[in-house]
Each structure stands twice: as C-alpha cells, then as structure tokens.
Design a protein around this motif. Structure first.
Motif, mmCIF file in Angstrom:
data_model
loop_
_atom_site.group_PDB
_atom_site.id
_atom_site.type_symbol
_atom_site.label_atom_id
_atom_site.label_comp_id
_atom_site.label_asym_id
_atom_site.label_seq_id
_atom_site.Cartn_x
_atom_site.Cartn_y
_atom_site.Cartn_z
ATOM 1 N N GLU A 155 -27.033 -2.191 41.411
ATOM 2 C CA GLU A 155 -25.840 -3.051 41.443
ATOM 3 C C GLU A 155 -26.291 -4.461 41.795
ATOM 4 O O GLU A 155 -26.726 -4.730 42.915
ATOM 5 C CB GLU A 155 -24.834 -2.523 42.468
ATOM 6 C CG GLU A 155 -23.604 -3.414 42.655
ATOM 7 C CD GLU A 155 -22.883 -3.713 41.321
ATOM 8 O OE1 GLU A 155 -22.993 -4.862 40.839
ATOM 9 O OE2 GLU A 155 -22.227 -2.794 40.779
ATOM 10 N N HIS A 156 -26.184 -5.360 40.805
ATOM 11 C CA HIS A 156 -26.744 -6.698 40.981
ATOM 12 C C HIS A 156 -25.708 -7.724 41.437
ATOM 13 O O HIS A 156 -26.082 -8.843 41.784
ATOM 14 C CB HIS A 156 -27.395 -7.164 39.674
ATOM 15 C CG HIS A 156 -28.432 -6.220 39.154
ATOM 16 N ND1 HIS A 156 -29.504 -5.798 39.922
ATOM 17 C CD2 HIS A 156 -28.576 -5.587 37.953
ATOM 18 C CE1 HIS A 156 -30.256 -4.967 39.210
ATOM 19 N NE2 HIS A 156 -29.713 -4.823 38.024
ATOM 20 N N ARG A 157 -24.424 -7.382 41.417
ATOM 21 C CA ARG A 157 -23.391 -8.328 41.861
ATOM 22 C C ARG A 157 -23.005 -8.067 43.321
ATOM 23 O O ARG A 157 -23.128 -6.943 43.816
ATOM 24 C CB ARG A 157 -22.109 -8.196 41.009
ATOM 25 C CG ARG A 157 -22.246 -8.554 39.544
ATOM 26 C CD ARG A 157 -22.725 -9.978 39.286
ATOM 27 N NE ARG A 157 -21.979 -11.047 39.910
ATOM 28 C CZ ARG A 157 -21.034 -11.775 39.302
ATOM 29 N NH1 ARG A 157 -20.698 -11.510 38.044
ATOM 30 N NH2 ARG A 157 -20.450 -12.772 39.931
ATOM 31 N N ASN A 158 -22.496 -9.099 43.985
ATOM 32 C CA ASN A 158 -22.017 -8.914 45.360
ATOM 33 C C ASN A 158 -20.801 -7.998 45.411
ATOM 34 O O ASN A 158 -20.631 -7.227 46.358
ATOM 35 C CB ASN A 158 -21.665 -10.278 45.975
ATOM 36 C CG ASN A 158 -22.903 -11.147 46.150
ATOM 37 O OD1 ASN A 158 -24.018 -10.638 46.302
ATOM 38 N ND2 ASN A 158 -22.713 -12.459 46.125
ATOM 39 N N HIS A 159 -19.933 -8.110 44.406
ATOM 40 C CA HIS A 159 -18.726 -7.283 44.350
ATOM 41 C C HIS A 159 -18.534 -6.776 42.931
ATOM 42 O O HIS A 159 -17.666 -7.243 42.193
ATOM 43 C CB HIS A 159 -17.500 -8.096 44.801
ATOM 44 C CG HIS A 159 -17.663 -8.721 46.155
ATOM 45 N ND1 HIS A 159 -17.580 -8.002 47.320
ATOM 46 C CD2 HIS A 159 -17.964 -9.995 46.521
ATOM 47 C CE1 HIS A 159 -17.808 -8.799 48.347
ATOM 48 N NE2 HIS A 159 -18.035 -10.021 47.895
ATOM 49 N N GLY A 160 -19.358 -5.813 42.537
ATOM 50 C CA GLY A 160 -19.383 -5.362 41.146
ATOM 51 C C GLY A 160 -18.247 -4.418 40.784
ATOM 52 O O GLY A 160 -17.903 -4.272 39.622
ATOM 53 N N GLY A 161 -17.688 -3.756 41.770
ATOM 54 C CA GLY A 161 -16.621 -2.792 41.496
ATOM 55 C C GLY A 161 -17.155 -1.524 40.868
ATOM 56 O O GLY A 161 -18.374 -1.294 40.811
ATOM 57 N N SER A 162 -16.242 -0.692 40.361
ATOM 58 C CA SER A 162 -16.615 0.567 39.723
ATOM 59 C C SER A 162 -17.325 0.294 38.393
ATOM 60 O O SER A 162 -16.962 -0.627 37.666
ATOM 61 C CB SER A 162 -15.352 1.404 39.485
ATOM 62 O OG SER A 162 -15.627 2.484 38.631
ATOM 63 N N ARG A 163 -18.343 1.090 38.092
ATOM 64 C CA ARG A 163 -19.138 0.885 36.864
ATOM 65 C C ARG A 163 -18.976 2.090 35.940
ATOM 66 O O ARG A 163 -18.862 3.227 36.398
ATOM 67 C CB ARG A 163 -20.614 0.708 37.216
ATOM 68 C CG ARG A 163 -20.901 -0.504 38.110
ATOM 69 C CD ARG A 163 -20.585 -1.810 37.436
ATOM 70 N NE ARG A 163 -21.140 -2.986 38.126
ATOM 71 C CZ ARG A 163 -21.116 -4.204 37.624
ATOM 72 N NH1 ARG A 163 -20.542 -4.432 36.450
ATOM 73 N NH2 ARG A 163 -21.635 -5.217 38.285
ATOM 74 N N ILE A 212 -25.083 2.408 30.660
ATOM 75 C CA ILE A 212 -24.129 1.670 31.492
ATOM 76 C C ILE A 212 -23.564 0.508 30.676
ATOM 77 O O ILE A 212 -24.295 -0.231 30.033
ATOM 78 C CB ILE A 212 -24.794 1.193 32.811
ATOM 79 C CG1 ILE A 212 -23.751 0.756 33.829
ATOM 80 C CG2 ILE A 212 -25.811 0.090 32.573
ATOM 81 C CD1 ILE A 212 -24.283 0.666 35.257
ATOM 82 N N GLN A 213 -22.231 0.398 30.662
ATOM 83 C CA GLN A 213 -21.566 -0.571 29.779
ATOM 84 C C GLN A 213 -21.356 -1.937 30.436
ATOM 85 O O GLN A 213 -20.278 -2.520 30.307
ATOM 86 C CB GLN A 213 -20.220 -0.002 29.322
ATOM 87 C CG GLN A 213 -20.353 1.100 28.272
ATOM 88 C CD GLN A 213 -19.005 1.539 27.757
ATOM 89 O OE1 GLN A 213 -18.101 1.791 28.554
ATOM 90 N NE2 GLN A 213 -18.855 1.628 26.444
ATOM 91 N N HIS A 214 -22.372 -2.426 31.123
ATOM 92 C CA HIS A 214 -22.243 -3.685 31.849
ATOM 93 C C HIS A 214 -23.501 -4.535 31.682
ATOM 94 O O HIS A 214 -24.556 -4.011 31.326
ATOM 95 C CB HIS A 214 -21.992 -3.414 33.335
ATOM 96 C CG HIS A 214 -20.804 -2.550 33.588
ATOM 97 N ND1 HIS A 214 -19.535 -3.046 33.737
ATOM 98 C CD2 HIS A 214 -20.688 -1.204 33.661
ATOM 99 C CE1 HIS A 214 -18.681 -2.045 33.920
ATOM 100 N NE2 HIS A 214 -19.356 -0.902 33.877
ATOM 101 N N THR A 215 -23.369 -5.847 31.972
ATOM 102 C CA THR A 215 -24.522 -6.736 31.857
ATOM 103 C C THR A 215 -24.913 -7.335 33.207
ATOM 104 O O THR A 215 -25.698 -8.277 33.275
ATOM 105 C CB THR A 215 -24.233 -7.878 30.855
ATOM 106 O OG1 THR A 215 -23.119 -8.648 31.337
ATOM 107 C CG2 THR A 215 -23.909 -7.335 29.479
ATOM 108 N N PRO A 245 -30.202 -1.060 30.268
ATOM 109 C CA PRO A 245 -28.888 -0.422 30.427
ATOM 110 C C PRO A 245 -28.897 1.092 30.288
ATOM 111 O O PRO A 245 -27.874 1.719 30.509
ATOM 112 C CB PRO A 245 -28.085 -1.034 29.270
ATOM 113 C CG PRO A 245 -29.114 -1.252 28.201
ATOM 114 C CD PRO A 245 -30.394 -1.614 28.918
ATOM 115 N N SER A 246 -30.028 1.692 29.897
ATOM 116 C CA SER A 246 -29.926 3.130 29.628
ATOM 117 C C SER A 246 -31.164 3.908 30.014
ATOM 118 O O SER A 246 -32.271 3.359 30.114
ATOM 119 C CB SER A 246 -29.570 3.366 28.153
ATOM 120 O OG SER A 246 -30.714 3.477 27.365
#
Lengths: 139, 139, 139
Positions: A122-130, A42-45, A99-100
């Motif tokens: 999903e750790h954000r309230n509004h993370g959007g598409s990942r 996953i390309q996110h932090t 991440p993997s």
C-alpha cells in the motif's frame, strides 16, 4: 476450468502487509484444481502485489524504509504533485512491484515456498479498500 | 494440456546467471505444445528470475554492480540484520525482479526474442540450490 | 481457446507511452472470451511493459525523470558501454519493469481498473519498432 472472482481487500495503512490468508480464505475453488495457475491482478496504480518473507515483521518495515529512500517524496524533478506528496512515489512504486502475481496451483492449493507470503504493498497514506481480480485456470 | 514440474537449479554464486538451457533441457514437454504459456515460479524470497541480454557477460556483472549500489548492504535503516548483511538486500532485490516469468510457447518452444535469456538472480552470498515450479498450459 | 498473435508497435521516442488502444484494436479475438487471461510479452531487453495511470501526461514524464535518476547513464561501475550511454541503463530498466503483463479478460475485454493503462517503456534513444507476442487463454 476457468474461474474468476473479484476480491475486495480491507483497507490498510501505508506499508507492506501479508494477505495470503485473506485471499485464500475467499477462494474455496482452489481445492477443485489439481494442476494450474492462479493470477492475482490489483486494479490500481498506487498499490501493488509482491511475494516476500512471511515471518519477520522487520522485513515488511525495512521494505517500507528502503522504498521510501529509493523513491522519495518531493523529489525536485516531480511535476505530478497536485494529489499530495505521496502520489507520484506511489505510482513509481506500483510499477516497480507490478500489478499482478502468477502463482502455480498444485493439488488444490497455491504452491508457495515455505517462506513465501503474498504482500499487499500500500503506497498511499490513505489508500482505502483495494480490488483484486483473481483468475484460476487449471484442471 | 496442463503440465507441471519442479526443477532444482544447481547452486550458483551471488550474481546473475543465464539458465535458459538448464531449464529447457528439462522440459521435453514443451515440444508437445503448439500454442500456450510457460510459467516459471521460484519458491524463494532471496533469489529471483528475470529476462535480459543473453550474450555479453558484462551485462550480468553490471547488473550485479548496479543493484548492489541501488540496494546497499548495511543501510542505516535496516532492522532485519540477524542473518547477515546480504539478507535484507536479497529480500528487496527479490521483489524488484519478482518471483516468476510468464513466457509464450509457440510451435513447441519458448518464444523468446533473439537477445533474450532467462536469468537466475542469486542475491545471497551462499544461496545453495534453488527450486523452480514450472507450469505449461497450451494445446 | 488458445490464441496467439505477434503485434508490431510503432516506433516511439525514449520515455513512457500509453499503448492500450494500439494493442486492443489489434485483438478482436478478445470479444470471444468470457473468462480468461491475456499475456503481453515484449521480445526485447531494452524496452519493457508496465501498467500505470492513464490520464495525466505528468505521470509518464515523471516516471522518465525518476528512472533516469535511479538508473543513471555513465555510472562509474558500468563495463558494458560500447553501444552508447543509454544501453546499460536500458537493460537495467527492462528488468525493473519486466518483459510481460498478465491481465484478466472478463466479458470480452481486458479487465483493467478505471485509471489503469498499458505503458510501453522505451528505454533507448532510438529503439525503433518493438515486437509484442500476445497470448489469449480463456473460454
């Protein structure tokens, strides 16, 4: 055989979500591999991937409760607070889960245990598409 | 070369156990690989694998003490409690450590550091025998 | 193509450090791989690798603050205390982050997300130089 693909996960609410089917359904190439490995990156932090129980929804909601307790918002020692109270805890959680995932491929399918499912964390309230980069290696 | 094998670990008590030798002794195929990767994937959601210090037994017992403190039984926010007070903490711990290890193979052997051993993390009181899928990739 | 190399990281202070460039600059072989995987494996039990935000230094210092809080020194239940108060927490943290990262290679480069950097997590007060075994697999 080396195969790589970028998969866009649909946006989800904060918490833990089973995405095994969403991933598998976009990977018909799995069927061509008898023995190998699949890597999901996953390309996110502020979101991460893990494997856990694939039946009871209570496990997913208890995971959210526990990690909110263990990695609280508004801890007095946070300096990184500009992007909201859910931001720094999201960074910390993303490193706790990582991440993997590297999952064996056997006879054309992910060789998961009976009770194992792939979770999007999903750790954000509004993370959007990942975005997840999938790499299949095998023969 | 792609090689895959299912290994059944003998049942162990709750806690942290070094299993490096139990795994290596069942993988004579390692000797055939000069350069590559070994992946160990545990097919469970209440046991996990990690790498840590391979000498002092205190490290293993302190790990058990710490994680029982950090992920307590009977937390007031758990809903998933039907299978016993050790069940939900086991799920949480299994995601903290993760289900798999990717270890380099160099000159026919796992290329671990001097002080590194492979741990089975048994999070249930009576987990029974655990199944690990091993995948070797290399040349 | 299977390629393997041992990289010695320069010694760093206790805390979290971005090492993406230090690693990439020693891996010209990445450019030869169109599709594949890179594995970074740290051969230690008191330092680890993770991926997190590559811009704000606050994220790195808040990570250090949080994990010092979550895995304290001198916890009353530690028995493994001979090598100093930073020793047992370092072992626990190394398992929380894990010893290795598997990152996809795409068109000759690590396929990290825009905000992702590779962190060395140095958990000892005086850890010295750390050794990472890098394995590249691809075509």
């Amino acid at each position: 055989m080396f195969y790589q693909k970028e998969i866009r996960l649909k946006a989800r609410s904060r918490g833990f979500h089973i995405i095994t089917h969403e991933l598998e359904s976009q990977l018909p190439e799995l069927h061509k591999i008898k023995t190998g490995m699949a890597n999901f990156f996953i390309q996110h932090t502020s979101a991460s991937l893990t494997i856990n129980e694939n039946v009871s929804p209570d496990v997913r909601s208890d995971m959210e409760s526990h990690f909110n307790h263990m990695v609280p918002e508004n801890a007095p020692y946070y300096d990184h607070t500009l992007e909201g109270s859910d931001d720094m805890p999201a960074h910390i959680k993303s490193s706790l889960f990582g991440p993997s995932l590297s999952i064996p491929i056997t006879n054309g399918a992910l060789n998961l245990g009976t009770w194992q499912g792939i979770y999007l964390c999903e750790h954000r309230n509004h993370g959007g598409s990942r975005k997840v980069v999938v790499t299949l290696i095998g023969e």
